[in-house]
Write an enzyme that holds these catalytic residues in place. Structure first.
Site, PDB file in Angstrom:
ATOM      1  N   GLY A 266      42.758  12.682 125.513  1.00  9.19           N
ATOM      2  CA  GLY A 266      43.187  13.220 124.193  1.00  9.19           C
ATOM      3  C   GLY A 266      43.706  14.648 124.255  1.00  9.19           C
ATOM      4  O   GLY A 266      44.539  14.848 124.990  1.00  9.19           O
ATOM      5  N   SER A 267      43.265  15.148 123.053  1.00 12.07           N
ATOM      6  CA  SER A 267      43.918  16.689 122.660  1.00 12.07           C
ATOM      7  C   SER A 267      43.906  17.688 123.911  1.00 12.07           C
ATOM      8  O   SER A 267      44.556  18.434 123.903  1.00 12.07           O
ATOM      9  CB  SER A 267      43.039  17.051 121.470  1.00 12.07           C
ATOM     10  OG  SER A 267      43.375  16.075 120.464  1.00 12.07           O
TER      11      SER A 267
END
Length: 595
Positions: free
Chosen positions: A316-317
């Site tokens: 993810g981020s």
């Protein structure tokens, strides 16, 4: 009268014949009617018999001596194995994490046991901590030798030997003991009843830890008791000691932080890892749920899993800084480059990509601080997919791990030639690929170490390793500044702040795949951080699996866990503070971030 006279005449006649030289065999009294050749045959047969006996004696006592001695010894002489102590496992400061204690196995010759009085069997069963019915079932007369119980404590063995039950045999062996129990078990691992490593470092270093057993020659009686000791046959050699990279103090801090977080956020599981920026040593690796290696009677698969190295997830981020770093390296952007983030929405390949907090425009630094998906995609569209794939490869994503630890997984990164535009866009902010928490933590080495990356080690390192340059020191410094802004007011990881220290990092939240689809209710929150930022010492990565409740994102569950871990770890390692900020006020409101 006539008969007596006749006998006298015969004796007189014989004496007369003898005096005249007549042969004894010619005597009419001793005359033999058997042919003379028969005596020669008998004499020849006797000669052959004695010759055969002499040859057989020569064969047995000369040619076949070794064979016969071996056969004889096999009927009364035995080799008793002398077990060798397994090497100790210690932490980097010499604290013992695993050692071998002398115990004994209790075995029996069933026929001999059952042939004698059986009134002591109930007491034997009690000392062996088993039902009497189970003990009697093991004493099957059809079996010549059977183990009743392995690794029996010496105190119990002494009481068993005092019972003096015929046919009971005890043999020396070792039992592995783990002083730190559940705190260290996923790092150290454990051994089975045969003293062979099954998990962790016990398994990976089985060959060096395992000693070479010796043996003694003995003579055993029919009851299995040693009647005579014939001396040493082979000396046992103890296994080599092993010094790990782990620090017991930091390990306890990491374990406690993860355990408290899992309980606080009602999560399914959690994990954390602490890396030494300078040496690549794994200073702590904690998992929860866990188990006590000294008592594995109720061990389950969930407790056994070392989630830090075996579980993979979409980063993810936490991968957004990697995309930004590539853009900086290719000189396509600067930290101050402004991007039109289109109100938090962009369409790629017919599919929309959104931001949780829409912005019309953001600088590159703002894209990292606010964790903008749209801004990251626009940076990626300025780069080549091949360059992105090569950077992922250098960071270790999708590569067979060389961590020196069993069970480490490679994760998944598909070849760049097969990427579709929407897949490339998703990968730029960490979707569509998978990594382990340990892989993710190691990749942040490039930001903490001025652009180079070094191998990880679970053993204590005496010399700093040589790194492989991945990005320039200037790029690494710029990304560090952006990571520090993430924990400052306005960032997604304000809960990661540590009083007295400058820290930086990146949060991430990924939806879990359930039955082949992304779940809207199951997710993983994680955070990767660097501390202290003025002179990086630790990389700390935390993962909270499936938290339940209002707080579910990486910024809400993983970031505060990492802050608690970092605060205690920095002080335990006597790292000097590098910030004058001592009072930190953080809102209890949930932190929302892009998935």
């Amino acid at each position: 009268m006539s008969s007596n006279a006749s006998r006298v005449d015969r004796r007189s006649t014989a004496r007369v014949a003898a005096s005249r030289g007549v042969a004894f065999s010619k005597s009419p009294v001793l005359a033999v009617s058997v042919p003379s050749w028969r005596s020669r045959v008998v004499l020849f047969v006797l000669f052959i018999a004695f010759a055969a006996l002499a040859a057989r004696a020569l064969w047995l006592q000369g040619v076949s001596t070794q064979f016969l001695q071996k056969q004889g010894k096999s009927r009364y002489e035995r080799l008793v194995e002398l077990p060798a102590a397994r090497g100790k496992i210690m932490d980097r400061n010499g604290q013992v994490l695993a050692s071998s204690l002398p115990v004994k196995s209790v075995a029996a010759f069933p026929k001999e046991v059952l042939a004698g009085p059986t009134d002591k069997l109930p007491e034997l069963a009690r000392l062996l901590e088993m039902p009497e019915s189970e003990l009697r079932a093991k004493l099957d007369p059809k079996r010549s030798y059977v183990y009743l119980k392995r690794q029996v404590e010496m105190s119990a063995v002494e009481k068993i030997e005092k019972l003096k039950i015929d046919g009971i045999d005890t043999r020396k062996e070792y039992k592995r003991y783990y002083p730190q129990g559940e705190v260290m078990t996923h790092m150290v691992g454990f051994t089975n009843v045969e003293d062979k490593g099954q998990e962790g470092m016990e398994l990976f270093h089985q060959k060096s830890l395992n000693g070479v057993p010796g043996s003694r020659r003995v003579i055993r009686d029919r009851l299995g008791h040693i009647a005579e000791d014939l001396g040493m046959f082979r000396e046992p050699h103890e296994g080599k000691d092993l010094t790990l990279s782990v620090d017991s103090k930091l390990q306890y801090i990491a374990f406690t932080s993860v355990k408290n977080a899992v309980e606080k956020f009602n999560a399914q599981a959690g994990g954390a890892v602490v890396l030494d920026v300078h040496t690549g040593e794994v200073l702590a690796m904690a998992n929860y749920p866990t188990y006590n290696p000294n008592d594995r009677s109720k061990l389950t698969g969930a407790q056994l899993r070392n989630r830090v190295i075996t579980d993979t997830f979409e980063p993810g981020s936490t991968l957004k800084p990697v995309t930004v770093a590539l853009g900086l390296e290719k000189k396509k952007i600067t930290p101050d480059t402004v991007f039109d983030t289109s109100g938090g929405r962009i369409v790629v390949g017919g599919r929309p990509i959104r931001d949780m907090h829409p912005k019309d425009a953001l600088t590159v630094s703002g894209i990292i601080q606010k964790s903008s998906n749209v801004g990251t995609v626009k940076i990626a569209q300025m780069l080549e997919p091949k360059d992105m794939w090569e950077l992922y490869t250098k960071l270790g994503y999708g590569q067979a791990p060389r961590f020196g630890f069993p069970g480490a997984v490679a994760g998944r990164v598909r070849p760049w030639k097969s990427w579709k535009p929407i897949e490339y866009a998703n990968m730029s902010f960490g979707h569509g690929l998978s990594v382990s928490l340990l892989q993710l933590a190691r990749s942040y080495m490039v930001f903490a170490r001025d652009g180079d990356i070094i191998p990880l080690s679970f053993l204590k390192v005496t010399e700093e390793p040589v790194g492989q340059q991945v990005i320039s020191p200037a790029t690494a410094a710029k990304v560090r500044t952006m990571l520090e802004s993430v924990v400052e007011p306005g960032g997604t990881a304000t809960r990661a702040q540590v009083a007295g220290y400058r820290v930086g990092g990146k949060t991430g939240t990924a939806e879990k795949i359930v039955n082949g689809r992304y779940s809207k209710t199951d997710n993983i929150g994680y955070f990767v951080g660097i501390a202290p930022m003025s002179r990086p010492r630790f990389i700390i990565a935390v993962m909270i699996d499936n938290p339940r409740g209002a707080l579910r994102t990486g910024g809400s569950v993983a970031a505060p866990t990492a802050a608690d871990l970092a605060s205690n770890a920095l002080r335990a390692a006597n790292v000097p503070p590098d910030s004058s900020i001592t009072d930190i006020i953080i809102s209890d409101e949930p932190v929302e971030e892009n998935l």
